[in-house]
Design a protein around this motif. Sequence first.
Motif, PDB file in Angstrom:
ATOM      1  N   SER A 289       0.875  -1.323  -0.140  1.00  0.00           N
ATOM      2  CA  SER A 289       0.087  -0.057  -0.013  1.00  0.00           C
ATOM      3  C   SER A 289       0.772   1.274  -0.083  1.00  0.00           C
ATOM      4  O   SER A 289       0.515   2.374  -0.682  1.00  0.00           O
ATOM      5  N   ASP A 290       2.015   1.312   0.733  1.00  0.00           N
ATOM      6  CA  ASP A 290       2.946   2.407   0.806  1.00  0.00           C
ATOM      7  C   ASP A 290       3.556   2.602  -0.445  1.00  0.00           C
ATOM      8  O   ASP A 290       3.672   3.767  -1.016  1.00  0.00           O
ATOM      9  N   ALA A 291       3.855   1.317  -1.471  1.00  0.00           N
ATOM     10  CA  ALA A 291       4.444   1.484  -2.689  1.00  0.00           C
ATOM     11  C   ALA A 291       3.341   2.216  -3.482  1.00  0.00           C
ATOM     12  O   ALA A 291       3.762   2.821  -4.408  1.00  0.00           O
ATOM     13  N   VAL A 292       2.039   1.923  -3.593  1.00  0.00           N
ATOM     14  CA  VAL A 292       0.945   2.458  -4.112  1.00  0.00           C
ATOM     15  C   VAL A 292       0.890   3.917  -3.951  1.00  0.00           C
ATOM     16  O   VAL A 292       0.874   4.701  -4.996  1.00  0.00           O
TER      17      VAL A 292
ATOM     18  N   VAL B 129       6.343  -4.261  -8.754  1.00  0.00           N
ATOM     19  CA  VAL B 129       6.857  -3.761  -7.252  1.00  0.00           C
ATOM     20  C   VAL B 129       7.900  -4.006  -6.624  1.00  0.00           C
ATOM     21  O   VAL B 129       8.283  -5.267  -7.046  1.00  0.00           O
ATOM     22  N   PRO B 130       8.574  -3.648  -5.680  1.00  0.00           N
ATOM     23  CA  PRO B 130       9.496  -4.189  -5.031  1.00  0.00           C
ATOM     24  C   PRO B 130       9.011  -4.991  -4.020  1.00  0.00           C
ATOM     25  O   PRO B 130       7.953  -4.764  -3.500  1.00  0.00           O
ATOM     26  N   HIS B 131       9.781  -6.067  -3.799  1.00  0.00           N
ATOM     27  CA  HIS B 131       9.271  -7.332  -2.880  1.00  0.00           C
ATOM     28  C   HIS B 131       9.126  -6.639  -1.489  1.00  0.00           C
ATOM     29  O   HIS B 131      10.195  -5.863  -1.171  1.00  0.00           O
TER      30      HIS B 131
ATOM     31  N   VAL C 161       9.501  -7.579  -8.250  1.00  0.00           N
ATOM     32  CA  VAL C 161       8.716  -8.522  -8.614  1.00  0.00           C
ATOM     33  C   VAL C 161       7.917  -8.181 -10.145  1.00  0.00           C
ATOM     34  O   VAL C 161       7.390  -6.725  -9.911  1.00  0.00           O
ATOM     35  N   ASP C 162       7.984  -8.926 -10.906  1.00  0.00           N
ATOM     36  CA  ASP C 162       7.286  -8.538 -12.253  1.00  0.00           C
ATOM     37  C   ASP C 162       6.272  -9.532 -12.670  1.00  0.00           C
ATOM     38  O   ASP C 162       6.570 -10.565 -12.912  1.00  0.00           O
ATOM     39  N   LEU C 163       5.208  -9.185 -12.849  1.00  0.00           N
ATOM     40  CA  LEU C 163       3.994  -9.998 -13.151  1.00  0.00           C
ATOM     41  C   LEU C 163       3.623  -9.655 -14.608  1.00  0.00           C
ATOM     42  O   LEU C 163       3.279  -8.307 -14.854  1.00  0.00           O
ATOM     43  N   VAL C 164       3.725 -10.792 -15.641  1.00  0.00           N
ATOM     44  CA  VAL C 164       3.243 -10.463 -16.816  1.00  0.00           C
ATOM     45  C   VAL C 164       1.892 -11.161 -17.260  1.00  0.00           C
ATOM     46  O   VAL C 164       1.878 -12.639 -17.085  1.00  0.00           O
TER      47      VAL C 164
END
Length: 255
Positions: A91-94, A211-213, A220-223
Motif C-alpha cells: 500500500s505504501d508502494a502504491v 513492485v519491490p518485494h 517482482v514482475d508479473l506479466v
Amino acid sequence: MEAGPLRTSGHPAMAILYEDNHLLGIEKPVNVPTQEDASGDPDLLTLLKEDIRERYRKPGNVYLGLVHRLDRPVGGAMIFAKTSKAASRLSDAVRTRRFDKCYVAIVRGLPPLQSGKLTDTLLKDERTNTVSIVPKGTPGGKEAILDYRVLGSSPQEGLSLVRIKLHTGRSHQIRVQFSQLGCPLYGDQKYGSAVNKPGEQIALWSLYVGVPHPVTKEPVDLVSIPPRLYPWNLWEDVVYSQIAEDCTAGWDGGF
C-alpha cells in the motif's frame, strides 16, 4: 516464481504468476468481481482465500490483502498480499508510486496524438457506479493521470492498440478518459454504448504489474498476455511480449 493453473471449486481456472510466503500474483479472469459486490456473484478475493485454505490446509480465516483492483470485465495481472506486513508495504508502494501498472487497450478510432498524457478530475456516483469528468476543484473530485502510446491501428476495423501507464488508480479511469478523448474502449458498454454492441467483451487488459518485494526489496514482475481472441488477435503475441519486456526493463516506451 511459480506459474500454473489455480483451480477454484468449479470457477474459472487462474494462472499463478508468482507466489511465496508474502505475495500471490495471479491472472484475473474477465467478468469476475475483484471483491464482493451487490451482485452476490463469486468474487476473486473470496475464491483465492478458499484456494489458499484448501491448498495449504489452513484452519480458520485466511488473510489475503487487496492492494489494487481491476474492474469486473477486465482481466490480467494482479498481486495480493499474504500477510498484513506485506499489505502495508505494498500500500505504501502504491501511495509513493513505486507500484507500476501497465495496461493494453483496444480503442475505437485513432487517438489524436501518437502519445500523450491525460490529466482530468474524476467524480464517482456511487449510486449508479459511474464516473464523470468534472472541473478541477469540484468537491469529491480526484485527479486522474495516465500516459498512453499508440502501438498500432487497424483502419479496416476502425480500432487502435494503445499502451497505458497509470499514475493514479481511479475507478474506471482508463475507460472514462479515453471516452472523453473520443476513443472509447472496444466493448465498453458503460462509456461507449453509442459505438459498442451488447455482448462485446471490453478490450482492456492488465499486462504488467511491478513492485519491490515487501521483504527482499527485489523487483517482482508479473506479466499477463491477452487471450488470442478478437480483437486482441488483430496483433501478434510478439507485440504484447515486447511491451512486457519493455515494462520489466523499466523502459517508458516514449511516454
